[in-house]
Design a protein around this motif. Structure first.
Motif, short mmCIF file in Angstrom:
data_model
loop_
_atom_site.label_atom_id
_atom_site.label_comp_id
_atom_site.label_asym_id
_atom_site.label_seq_id
_atom_site.Cartn_x
_atom_site.Cartn_y
_atom_site.Cartn_z
N GLN A 5 54.27 21.58 20.17
CA GLN A 5 55.81 21.71 20.32
C GLN A 5 55.54 20.88 21.89
OE1 GLN A 5 56.41 25.46 18.90
NE2 GLN A 5 58.99 24.69 18.34
N GLU A 6 56.26 19.87 22.76
CA GLU A 6 55.87 19.14 23.28
C GLU A 6 56.95 20.68 24.53
OE1 GLU A 6 56.68 15.16 22.34
OE2 GLU A 6 56.02 15.82 21.48
N GLU A 7 57.27 21.68 24.75
CA GLU A 7 57.52 21.93 25.08
C GLU A 7 59.24 22.59 24.61
OE1 GLU A 7 60.08 19.36 28.39
OE2 GLU A 7 58.78 18.61 26.04
N ILE A 8 58.83 24.17 24.96
CA ILE A 8 59.81 25.16 23.96
C ILE A 8 60.93 24.54 25.83
CG2 ILE A 8 60.75 26.88 23.59
CD1 ILE A 8 59.57 25.66 21.19
N ARG A 9 61.67 24.22 25.60
CA ARG A 9 62.90 24.56 26.29
C ARG A 9 63.74 25.78 26.82
NH1 ARG A 9 66.11 20.99 29.03
NH2 ARG A 9 67.52 22.46 28.39
N LYS A 10 64.23 26.15 27.35
CA LYS A 10 64.73 27.63 28.06
C LYS A 10 66.10 27.45 28.62
CE LYS A 10 60.23 30.53 27.68
NZ LYS A 10 59.58 31.25 28.60
N GLY A 11 66.43 28.64 29.02
CA GLY A 11 67.77 28.66 30.37
C GLY A 11 68.75 28.41 29.43
N ALA A 37 65.54 25.51 14.14
CA ALA A 37 65.48 25.46 15.48
C ALA A 37 64.09 24.08 15.08
CB ALA A 37 64.41 26.72 15.57
N LYS A 38 63.47 23.77 14.55
CA LYS A 38 62.91 23.38 14.05
C LYS A 38 63.77 22.24 13.76
CE LYS A 38 58.55 24.98 12.85
NZ LYS A 38 58.72 26.53 11.84
N VAL A 39 64.08 21.96 12.23
CA VAL A 39 65.08 20.38 11.94
C VAL A 39 65.42 19.84 13.24
CG1 VAL A 39 66.52 19.52 10.73
CG2 VAL A 39 64.50 20.99 9.56
N SER A 40 66.26 20.65 13.90
CA SER A 40 67.75 19.82 14.89
C SER A 40 66.96 19.51 16.18
CB SER A 40 68.42 21.41 15.14
OG SER A 40 67.78 22.32 16.54
N ARG A 44 64.62 24.20 20.99
CA ARG A 44 64.06 25.73 21.40
C ARG A 44 63.75 26.70 20.14
NH1 ARG A 44 67.23 27.01 26.16
NH2 ARG A 44 68.51 25.15 26.32
N THR A 45 63.90 27.96 20.38
CA THR A 45 62.93 28.94 19.65
C THR A 45 64.18 29.22 18.65
OG1 THR A 45 63.82 30.84 20.30
CG2 THR A 45 61.18 29.91 21.22
N GLY A 46 64.17 29.85 17.25
CA GLY A 46 64.51 30.09 16.60
C GLY A 46 65.90 31.05 17.04
N LYS A 47 64.70 32.39 17.88
CA LYS A 47 65.75 32.95 18.08
C LYS A 47 66.63 32.44 19.44
CE LYS A 47 62.95 37.45 19.43
NZ LYS A 47 62.50 37.74 20.39
N SER A 48 66.45 31.77 20.14
CA SER A 48 67.47 31.31 21.26
C SER A 48 68.41 30.79 20.35
CB SER A 48 66.65 29.58 22.10
OG SER A 48 67.45 29.55 22.94
N CYS A 49 67.77 29.74 19.32
CA CYS A 49 69.59 29.57 18.30
C CYS A 49 70.29 30.32 17.89
CB CYS A 49 68.76 28.25 17.55
SG CYS A 49 68.02 26.95 18.18
N GLY A 202 65.62 14.53 12.37
CA GLY A 202 66.40 15.53 13.07
C GLY A 202 67.34 14.71 14.24
N VAL A 203 66.63 14.35 15.38
CA VAL A 203 67.21 13.71 16.57
C VAL A 203 68.16 12.90 16.04
CG1 VAL A 203 66.79 13.75 19.32
CG2 VAL A 203 65.45 14.79 17.44
N GLY A 204 67.99 12.07 15.09
CA GLY A 204 68.54 10.17 15.63
C GLY A 204 69.57 10.70 14.48
N CYS A 205 69.93 11.52 13.46
CA CYS A 205 71.38 12.19 13.71
C CYS A 205 72.47 12.07 14.45
CB CYS A 205 71.26 13.38 13.38
SG CYS A 205 72.63 14.62 12.96
#
Length: 247
Positions: A5-11, A37-40, A44-49, A202-205
């Motif tokens: 993962q490039e970088e997990i977003r937080k905040g 979390a992955k597909v979307s 973010r982590t699944g947790k965060s989601c 995902g992201v393209g959606c």
DNA sequence: AACCATGCCAACCGCACGATG
DNA sequence: CCATCGTGCGGTTGGCATGGT
């Protein structure tokens, strides 16, 4: 291989992220968080989601301040169960454990401060200041050196606690809050997920969300806040208070 | 008007438990 | 039966908003 993962977003979550998440939960239901979390494409982590969904995006959430009845109920249940916030939350339709926890914290802090003020340092166990000397006054244990002590309720002999998970959360179709996003969704309703949505791209959606019609969403309406079987022993208030809610 | 204190809320962290292989 | 993974829960923290001085 590539960086996992490039970088997990937080905040804080952005509107866009919220919207994305809502879409994907709509598609896949609110259980496979890691997958979502992955597909979307949210970094973010699944947790965060999950947290975001449960505490903020879930359509059944009420938002706003707790009503006096809810407050009383919280107090009552807390005195009964201790800090079983998720469990308590289940008794308050539209409220999250986080909300309740936060309420409790501030409420208790206030109480503690009032008491501190009211109590001359040497005052013995005279206690019971307010006319209402009820159990919900959550006595500050006399060990109270730390300020947080008020928060400690571990002494409650909570019933075999870990049953909490027995109650599977499911979805809720009632749309309440999260105005913007849901408005958006309302807008795009009818625009079913376009096939261009390739799960792993995902992201393209373009996030035209399906009308909330994911399989899982069609379960009974507010399971989250449904009674745990063993909670039916729940006594007084809430049955009256929220009896109407089931409608 | 500026500064400080307090309250409130959203989000993260670590741990525990259950499911699955 | 054991190891691993995913999820849920409770606790904690940080930031913003509001009120008071």
């Amino acid at each position: 291989m590539k960086t996992v993962q490039e970088e997990i977003r937080k905040g804080p979550w952005t509107e866009q992220e919220d919207f994305q998440l809502v879409c994907f939960v709509g598609l896949f239901g609110d259980r496979r968080w890691d997958f979502i979390a992955k597909v979307s494409g949210l970094n973010r982590t699944g947790k965060s989601c999950r947290l975001r969904w449960v505490n903020y995006l879930h359509p059944g959430l009420k938002g706003g301040k707790l009503s006096p009845q809810e407050e009383r109920l919280v107090l009552e249940l807390q005195s009964k169960w201790g800090n079983r916030w998720s469990r308590i939350a289940r008794k308050l339709p539209g409220r999250t454990d986080n909300e309740i926890k936060n309420y409790w914290r501030t409420h208790m802090r206030k109480k503690a401060q009032e008491k501190k003020r009211a109590m001359p340092p040497s005052s013995p166990s005279s206690n019971c200041y307010s006319a209402s000397c009820n159990p919900t006054d959550v006595s500050i244990p006399s060990t109270g050196t730390r300020e947080e002590i008020f928060y400690d309720t571990t002494e409650w002999n909570t019933p075999a606690s870990t049953d909490q998970k027995s109650n599977q959360m499911e979805k809720n179709e009632v749309i309440y809050s999260m105005d913007d996003i849901w408005k958006e969704i309302a807008f795009t309703e009818g625009k079913y997920i376009n096939p261009g949505f390739d799960a792993y791209g995902g992201v393209g959606c373009d996030f035209s969300c399906p009308p909330v019609s994911s399989p899982s969403w069609e379960y009974s309406s507010d399971k989250i806040w449904q009674l745990d079987d063993e909670e039916n022993m729940l006594p007084t208030m809430e049955n009256n208070l929220f009896a109407h809610h089931e409608v």
